[in-house]
Design an enzyme around this catalytic site. Structure first.
Site, PDB file in Angstrom:
ATOM      1  N   GLN A  76      31.602  32.236  31.750  1.00  0.00           N
ATOM      2  CA  GLN A  76      30.658  33.117  32.444  1.00  0.00           C
ATOM      3  C   GLN A  76      30.046  34.122  31.474  1.00  0.00           C
ATOM      4  O   GLN A  76      28.858  34.405  31.521  1.00  0.00           O
ATOM      5  CB  GLN A  76      31.388  33.895  33.545  1.00  0.00           C
ATOM      6  CG  GLN A  76      31.526  33.162  34.841  1.00  0.00           C
ATOM      7  CD  GLN A  76      30.212  33.130  35.569  1.00  0.00           C
ATOM      8  OE1 GLN A  76      29.391  32.254  35.328  1.00  0.00           O
ATOM      9  NE2 GLN A  76      29.983  34.061  36.456  1.00  0.00           N
ATOM     10  N   GLU A 132      27.923  39.256  36.883  1.00  0.00           N
ATOM     11  CA  GLU A 132      26.686  40.022  36.640  1.00  0.00           C
ATOM     12  C   GLU A 132      26.826  40.895  35.400  1.00  0.00           C
ATOM     13  O   GLU A 132      25.922  40.963  34.572  1.00  0.00           O
ATOM     14  CB  GLU A 132      26.354  40.926  37.830  1.00  0.00           C
ATOM     15  CG  GLU A 132      26.575  40.331  39.199  1.00  0.00           C
ATOM     16  CD  GLU A 132      25.562  39.286  39.603  1.00  0.00           C
ATOM     17  OE1 GLU A 132      24.454  39.272  39.056  1.00  0.00           O
ATOM     18  OE2 GLU A 132      25.900  38.460  40.472  1.00  0.00           O
ATOM     19  N   LYS A 160      39.426  30.980  30.995  1.00  0.00           N
ATOM     20  CA  LYS A 160      38.509  29.980  30.457  1.00  0.00           C
ATOM     21  C   LYS A 160      37.151  30.055  31.170  1.00  0.00           C
ATOM     22  O   LYS A 160      36.100  30.056  30.536  1.00  0.00           O
ATOM     23  CB  LYS A 160      39.116  28.587  30.625  1.00  0.00           C
ATOM     24  CG  LYS A 160      38.338  27.479  29.966  1.00  0.00           C
ATOM     25  CD  LYS A 160      39.096  26.172  30.112  1.00  0.00           C
ATOM     26  CE  LYS A 160      38.457  25.072  29.269  1.00  0.00           C
ATOM     27  NZ  LYS A 160      39.253  23.824  29.362  1.00  0.00           N
ATOM     28  N   GLY A 191      34.843  41.715  39.510  1.00  0.00           N
ATOM     29  CA  GLY A 191      33.609  40.931  39.432  1.00  0.00           C
ATOM     30  C   GLY A 191      33.112  40.886  38.008  1.00  0.00           C
ATOM     31  O   GLY A 191      33.123  41.900  37.309  1.00  0.00           O
ATOM     32  N   ARG A 210      41.184  42.284  36.946  1.00  0.00           N
ATOM     33  CA  ARG A 210      42.007  41.102  36.679  1.00  0.00           C
ATOM     34  C   ARG A 210      41.120  39.879  36.466  1.00  0.00           C
ATOM     35  O   ARG A 210      40.087  39.723  37.116  1.00  0.00           O
ATOM     36  CB  ARG A 210      42.916  40.894  37.887  1.00  0.00           C
ATOM     37  CG  ARG A 210      43.832  39.703  37.801  1.00  0.00           C
ATOM     38  CD  ARG A 210      44.916  39.825  38.867  1.00  0.00           C
ATOM     39  NE  ARG A 210      45.634  38.595  39.060  1.00  0.00           N
ATOM     40  CZ  ARG A 210      45.823  38.010  40.247  1.00  0.00           C
ATOM     41  NH1 ARG A 210      45.334  38.588  41.345  1.00  0.00           N
ATOM     42  NH2 ARG A 210      46.494  36.896  40.342  1.00  0.00           N
TER      43      ARG A 210
HETATM   44 MO1  MOS Z   1      23.609  36.698  41.518  1.00  0.00          MO
HETATM   45  S1  MOS Z   1      21.742  37.459  41.054  1.00  0.00           S
HETATM   46  O1  MOS Z   1      23.916  37.854  42.734  1.00  0.00           O
HETATM   47  O2  MOS Z   1      23.324  35.201  42.154  1.00  0.00           O
END
Ligand code: MOS
Length: 737
Positions: free
Chosen positions: A637, A704, A632, A701, A627
């Site tokens: 990100q 990353e 935005k 998440g 989700r």
């Molecule tokens: Mo990110 S490298 O876990 O701040």
């Protein structure tokens, strides 16, 4: 029904504070009035890469007007480093990193060896330049092939019968991929203001983890964590560099205690290269074995990555090699190699971005060798369940990511033959790579309060280094409390607030978001119960389940006219506020399900045939991140992560001088990062949906995973354009000529 805030592409709630200069960053809390009479500390760093200090002459520095003291190992107090009872040592060997000025040893070029404290920054800088330090230097070990000491214990993994599979394979390839040292380089350099009040220490610090800084500094000074308060309301980018406390935090605290007044230490850009970690140099040798049909029969991952001599830093380099593709036979060895360098640390997509470069380039090489389309090769090796554990995937929509991405970039029109597409003097190429990042969750707590004015405050000791934690948590809280965004203030970045995990590893939304939701659900129910039990309330006698809250007003679902506001409820009950704690503790979903965020990254490049110049034409990432709370911010990100990936692929490389360990390009003129001209067309698509087993709010998440896969997609595009396989990052003009 009012529209939920979560899921809406809202702008940052703290944006106004940031653009008007009202947001206080670590080095600015004196200017914002939080602390007075601040002295300035400037760190003197080692110009030897290994050896011993044989003399320090501080006479000229000490004689300058305004200089308060010069501290080095000659006069520094002994620091214990005792992890306080029950407090985990955040990193084994953290003591060595943080116990500054304890002896004459030089462990790396750039190590803090003294600090000058003065009335003004100018005086401190001038004096720091006058400190004379002599060294008995030795040549440092800075190369993976010649370690500084005995190797650390390797991490080994094995499943199946690798040797037989290798012997019987139709096709085998072995390739070594190299990643250089990369530096985080947030816009805001690291800074700390330290202030002692008796035995109590306040730190205004740039950190992704106020509680970690508190635990570390408590250990360094041998004092209880409760006597330290760490404050960090705004962080100007970090990418992992602020997940740990670094030596300058100790130095600020040490200096403040010595001069008996607050001391501020701000790292220079040059000091950031050796003072706050980096992505470690990694050599990744990968053997892939496959049948004629492209099905992987074995994979051998042999990984060596740099660490320092005083800490065994490791990152998630082995996750993807175990679970990304269906392979029965896998062997992995991961060695951390001690070098005379400062300790590396987590940098965006830590481990995963590195491993993906090796795995996804090797898959492209295998596809080329077998004459199979690179997307098809990946689909043929798509596992039905996690091949390392047999656990079902909570959600895994990689096929969809690949399908949508290939359609969007017109993959079907691509001639697989390298050097087959031209645009004048430019060779054109399109490459693909897959991304994954394991979904991390950790226990988190929060506190929520509704005040007499009907507005709410929600707190957690988390951080917002840029992804928009202030905003996304406000969205979750607003929905759970039935308040408009403007009625909720989310507060973070203070160690006195309820416990938070580190703001990293893409776990904040899952963990803190779930804690905020739990806490605000509890508070809403508390208010509803108060109303239905209160004879004076229009809701008296109703069942709590029948009451909803919208826009700060409690009402019957079936009879919206019947209700009252939080404000009316609290006023009649004569309450100044209603408050409740709550939290989130991950369950055993981690063992029962394999939970990862996924992505498919497509890159289109143009390579100037005569100059070797690579220009990115397009990067598209299609992500399965569960989700999305704020599209935005999520897009922002993704763009940031993809720009970071472009940097990895083409530009970023901290160059070490092997003679003394100096970083040759320790400035932003010579350490190259992408600028606007390097980033023409970058787009992200997030699949709609959620992951209800990942965590209560359904997110997987995304901070990353958005950098993972970008560098190999670009490297594969460069191969498609030129027929040249570059296995060492960054891909420079020199490498292509
Ligand atoms: Mo990110 S490298 O876990 O701040």
């Amino acid at each position: 029904m009012t529209r939920p805030a979560a899921g809406a592409p809202l702008s940052r709630v703290d944006g106004w504070l940031k653009v008007t200069g009202q947001a206080a960053y670590a080095a600015e809390h004196d200017a914002h009035g939080a602390v007075r009479d601040v002295a300035h500390g400037v760190i003197v760093t080692s110009t030897a890469g290994r050896g011993r200090i044989n003399g320090i002459d501080t006479r000229a520095a000490g004689a300058l007007p305004g200089v308060l003291t010069v501290i080095s190992h000659l006069n520094a107090p002994k620091l214990p480093y005792q992890p306080f009872r029950g407090m985990p040592d955040p990193a084994a060997g953290g003591g060595e990193r943080l116990r500054v000025f304890q002896d004459d040893r030089v462990r790396f070029f750039g190590q803090p060896v003294a600090v000058v404290v003065a009335e003004t920054l100018e005086a401190a800088r001038h004096a720091a330049a006058l400190v004379r330090i002599g060294y008995d230097g030795e040549p440092p070990a800075t190369d993976l092939t010649s370690p500084a000491g005995p190797p650390n214990k390797p991490e080994n993994y094995q499943r199946g019968d690798v040797e037989t599979a290798l012997r019987q394979a139709h096709t085998r390839l072995t390739r070594t991929y190299r990643l250089p040292r990369e530096q985080h380089h947030p816009m805001e350099t690291h800074a700390t203001i330290a202030h002692w009040n008796g035995d109590r220490l306040t730190l205004w610090d740039k950190t992704q983890n106020v509680l970690n800084t508190r635990a570390d500094l408590a250990a360094v000074f041998g004092i209880p964590p409760e006597s330290i308060r760490v404050i960090s309301p705004f962080v100007g980018g970090a990418f992992g560099s602020a997940l740990r406390a670094w030596p300058h935090v100790t130095i600020a605290a040490l200096a403040a205690r010595q001069v008996r007044r607050p001391v501020k230490v701000v790292l220079t850009r040059e000091q950031m290269f050796t003072g706050t970690g980096h992505r470690p140099v990694t050599d990744y040798t990968l053997t892939l074995a496959a049948g004629q049909d492209g099905r992987l029969t074995a994979a051998v991952h042999d990984i060596s990555a740099a660490t320092s001599t005083y800490e065994d830093y490791r990152e998630s380099l082995t996750v993807q090699g175990r679970m990304l593709y269906a392979t029965s036979n896998v062997r992995q060895t991961y060695r951390s190699i001690p070098l005379d360098i400062s300790t590396p640390t987590y940098m965006r997509g830590p481990g995963a971005a590195t491993a993906a470069f090796a795995i996804e380039c090797a898959m492209d090489e295998l596809a080329h060798e077998l004459g199979i389309d690179p997307i098809d090769l990946r689909l043929r090796n798509e596992p039905g369940q996690d091949p390392s554990t047999g656990a079902p995937f909570s959600t895994r929509r990689l096929r969809e990511c690949l399908r949508i991405g290939s359609r969007t970039v017109g993959w079907g029109d691509r001639d697989p033959e390298p050097r087959s597409a031209h645009d004048g003097n430019w060779l054109l190429g399109t490459g693909v790579a897959v991304a994954s990042y394991h979904t991390l969750r950790a226990p988190a707590q929060a506190l929520a309060r509704i005040d007499a004015d009907g507005n709410a405050i929600v707190q957690c000791a988390t951080s917002d280094m840029g992804p928009g934690t202030y905003t996304s948590m406000t969205q979750v809280a607003a929905d759970a409390l039935g308040l408009p965004m403007a009625g909720v203030r989310f507060q973070l970045g203070d160690s006195t607030m309820p416990q938070s995990p580190p703001h990293g590893g893409s776990l904040t939304m899952a963990s803190v978001g779930s804690a905020v939701q739990d806490t605000c659900d509890k508070l809403r129910l508390q208010a509803i119960r108060l109303a239905v039990e209160d004879p004076g309330s229009p809701l008296h006698g109703a069942s709590a389940n029948d009451v909803a809250v919208e826009n700060g007003r409690l009402h019957l679902r079936d009879d919206p006219e019947r209700g009252e506001t939080y404000r009316q409820l609290l006023a009649r009950a004569d309450l100044s506020h209603l408050e409740t704690p709550g939290g989130y503790t991950p369950g055993d979903e981690v063992e029962r399900f394999s939970t990862h965020a996924y992505g498919a990254v497509f890159a289109q490049v143009a390579v100037d045939e005569s100059l070797g110049l690579v220009r990115i034409r397009r990067v598209l990432g299609v992500y399965d991140a569960g989700r999305v709370i704020n599209p935005k911010l999520a897009e922002s990100q993704a763009i940031g992560g993809m720009v970071g990936g472009i940097g990895m692929a083409l530009l970023e490389h901290a160059v070490t001088d092997p003679r003394d360990g100096r970083i040759v390009n320790a400035n932003l003129a010579d350490y190259l990062v992408p600028v606007n001209a390097d980033v023409p067309d970058v787009n992200a698509i997030y699949l709609r949906g959620d992951d209800r087993t990942a965590d209560p709010i359904g997110v997987k998440g995304l901070g990353e995973v958005v950098i993972v896969g970008v560098a190999p997609a670009i490297a594969n595009a460069v191969f498609h354009a030129t027929g040249r396989r570059i296995r060492s990052l960054p891909i420079t003009i020199e490498a292509l000529l």
